[in-house]
Every structure is written in structure tokens, then in C-alpha cells.
Design an enzyme around this catalytic site. Sequence first.
Site, PDB file in Angstrom:
ATOM      1  N   SER A  64      38.513  31.597  38.777  1.00  0.00           N
ATOM      2  CA  SER A  64      38.481  31.403  37.345  1.00  0.00           C
ATOM      3  C   SER A  64      37.069  31.372  36.994  1.00  0.00           C
ATOM      4  O   SER A  64      36.248  32.437  37.231  1.00  0.00           O
ATOM      5  CB  SER A  64      39.366  30.339  37.003  1.00  0.00           C
ATOM      6  OG  SER A  64      39.516  30.116  35.521  1.00  0.00           O
ATOM      7  N   ASP A 122      48.788  36.631  35.035  1.00  0.00           N
ATOM      8  CA  ASP A 122      47.486  36.046  34.672  1.00  0.00           C
ATOM      9  C   ASP A 122      47.139  36.650  33.236  1.00  0.00           C
ATOM     10  O   ASP A 122      46.999  37.859  33.277  1.00  0.00           O
ATOM     11  CB  ASP A 122      46.798  35.858  35.660  1.00  0.00           C
ATOM     12  CG  ASP A 122      45.379  34.971  35.347  1.00  0.00           C
ATOM     13  OD1 ASP A 122      45.384  34.253  34.080  1.00  0.00           O
ATOM     14  OD2 ASP A 122      44.567  35.262  35.946  1.00  0.00           O
ATOM     15  N   HIS A 135      47.944  32.187  36.503  1.00  0.00           N
ATOM     16  CA  HIS A 135      46.593  31.897  37.014  1.00  0.00           C
ATOM     17  C   HIS A 135      46.473  30.773  37.842  1.00  0.00           C
ATOM     18  O   HIS A 135      47.193  30.028  37.771  1.00  0.00           O
ATOM     19  CB  HIS A 135      45.884  31.411  35.602  1.00  0.00           C
ATOM     20  CG  HIS A 135      44.291  31.371  35.534  1.00  0.00           C
ATOM     21  ND1 HIS A 135      43.528  32.458  35.788  1.00  0.00           N
ATOM     22  CD2 HIS A 135      43.501  30.312  35.341  1.00  0.00           C
ATOM     23  CE1 HIS A 135      42.345  32.209  35.694  1.00  0.00           C
ATOM     24  NE2 HIS A 135      42.203  30.973  35.660  1.00  0.00           N
TER      25      HIS A 135
END
Length: 316
Positions: free
Chosen positions: A161, A259, A291
Site C-alpha cells: 500500500s 482491490d 486490499h
Amino acid sequence: MDSEIAVDNSPAYRVYKSGRIERLLGETFKPPSLTPENGVVSKDTLYSPEHNLSVRIFLPEKTSVTGEKLPLLVYFHGGGFVIETAFSPAYHAFLTSTVVAADCLAISVDYRRAPEFPIPIPFEDSWDALKWVLSHVSGTGPEHWINKHADFGKLFLAGDSAGGNISHHLATRAKREGLDSLISGVILIHPYFWGKAPVDEFETRDERKRRNIEARWRVASPNSEDGVDDPLFNVVGSESVDISGLGCGRVLVVVAGDDTFARQGLGYAKKLEKSGWEGEVEVMEIKEEGHVHHLKNPDTDNARKVVNKVADFIKK
């Protein structure tokens, strides 16, 4: 005023109009342990006394006896630049599993977070951490475990991320500053890139989702003139952002099919291949996962696939 919410990003955090932030996730501190956990020992050490910032180092316990040199993984946690730390249980568990699978030495970097310390501070702290790690190349750095056990011929930068975003920018800066020969590869897991315009025909057009991502970026980078088109964020969609100067020879991009950021990760790999960059890029996509699923549900087969792919990439 202090009870009025400006940005509600539950279940992660809330920001109030007074400027106060209430972090709802990622604040639990998991202590390091010199007693082996799954055969891995860990400890924390300062890399920036000025800002009281530490890294957590993970080492296979058997290596402390044999003294062998191991590949070195420098890892940057995610959390939108706002939540999580290098010491949260999810990251401690993930790095422990990765060290077991890859038989490597891992360094998990903590950095100051927005909104108290807005972008670019997380990037600057991460660069300072990388320079601190590289101070051990000659074997005379301040941390014994790194001096003794790190094989700097096999140095990898990685993150999920926001940490994937950081890893990209550090590798680019390493190239600019002539340090790229020291980085073997970069691993981006569900990288946090975005822009005002969808990157392809498959990226979500849901206005609520897109506005939410824009609001989260404003929390992390309130001084950004271009909003989500800031070149630190819009790496993939912006034609003005050149990624051909990535300072490594190999890249692994891991994406999750469900995601919101999956198309950005896939687009990054395609852009890198077309950019003139002379390295090798690999992509792993796990369908029907969201995610950072590997952190949220670490005991699943798909989470283990992520760990094993990262390990295989390091061991190549």
C-alpha cells in the site's frame, strides 16, 4: 468543534475539524523478542535519534549461530501514510513469516505519519532509514546484526500500500543519487497509487469511492497543489511521471483482484515495461481478494501465496 468530524475513514481513522486524529487501527504495539518465534528473533534499534525513530530487525535464529550472510529485505509498512507502524502485530507476523520463507534478514522501518507529519515527511524519514541501512555496507555500521548477517549483494526494498509507494520513490531517488547499484530488486504489494482520471477502462468510476480516496490523500498531503495528481501519488496515470529511472534490476508487483488499487498496480507494471527501463518485472495477481488481504487474514492459502512469492523473488 472537537467533536465535529472532518474526514471519517472508519474503520481506520477519523480526523476532526479541530485537527485531532483518532486512529482506530494499527496502534497496538507488538514487542520484539529475542526468544525465537517460529525460529525468528527480533529487536528494535534507533536509526534516527533526532526524531526517535526505530527499525525492527528480524533474523533467523539459526543464523545467529552460523554467522552466514543473508539477503536483506528493507520493508515499509502501509496504512495510507496515516495508520499502522512497523511494530503492529500484523506487520510483525508478516515479516516473521517472510523471513522464515525467504531465509533472509528483514528490517521493518517506522516513519512519522500524517497528518501530524504530512507528506513528504514519511518519504524523508524512509530515505534516512535506507541511508542508515546502507551505512553498514562496509561492515562497520552501528548495528551488529546487520554488519554480521546482511548480504548487500542481495538488497531488496519492499512495502505494501503506502509502503509500496514509498519503495518505488526510494528506488527512483537511489538512481538519482548514484546508489542504485546497491539495490537488487523492489517488491510492491498492492501499491497505493491514484489519479483524478481512471488509469484504464476497468478502474472504478464510483464517485463515492474516488472522492473518499481524494479525501484520504488530502489528510496525508494537505499541502499538495495537484491533489491526487501529485506526482508522488499519480505515478501510473500521469504522462509527466517518468519511471524509467527506477534504481534496480528486478521488480515484483503483487495485486489483489478485488482491490480498488489493483488496476494501478497492473498499470504500473505495464508502464514500467514500456518506459525503457531495462530490468525485469513480474506480476502476481490473486483473484477475489481485497486490499492487504494477506495482513488481514494471514492464515489463508492466498496469504501464504503472497509470502511464498515474495520469498521466491528474494531467493532467485
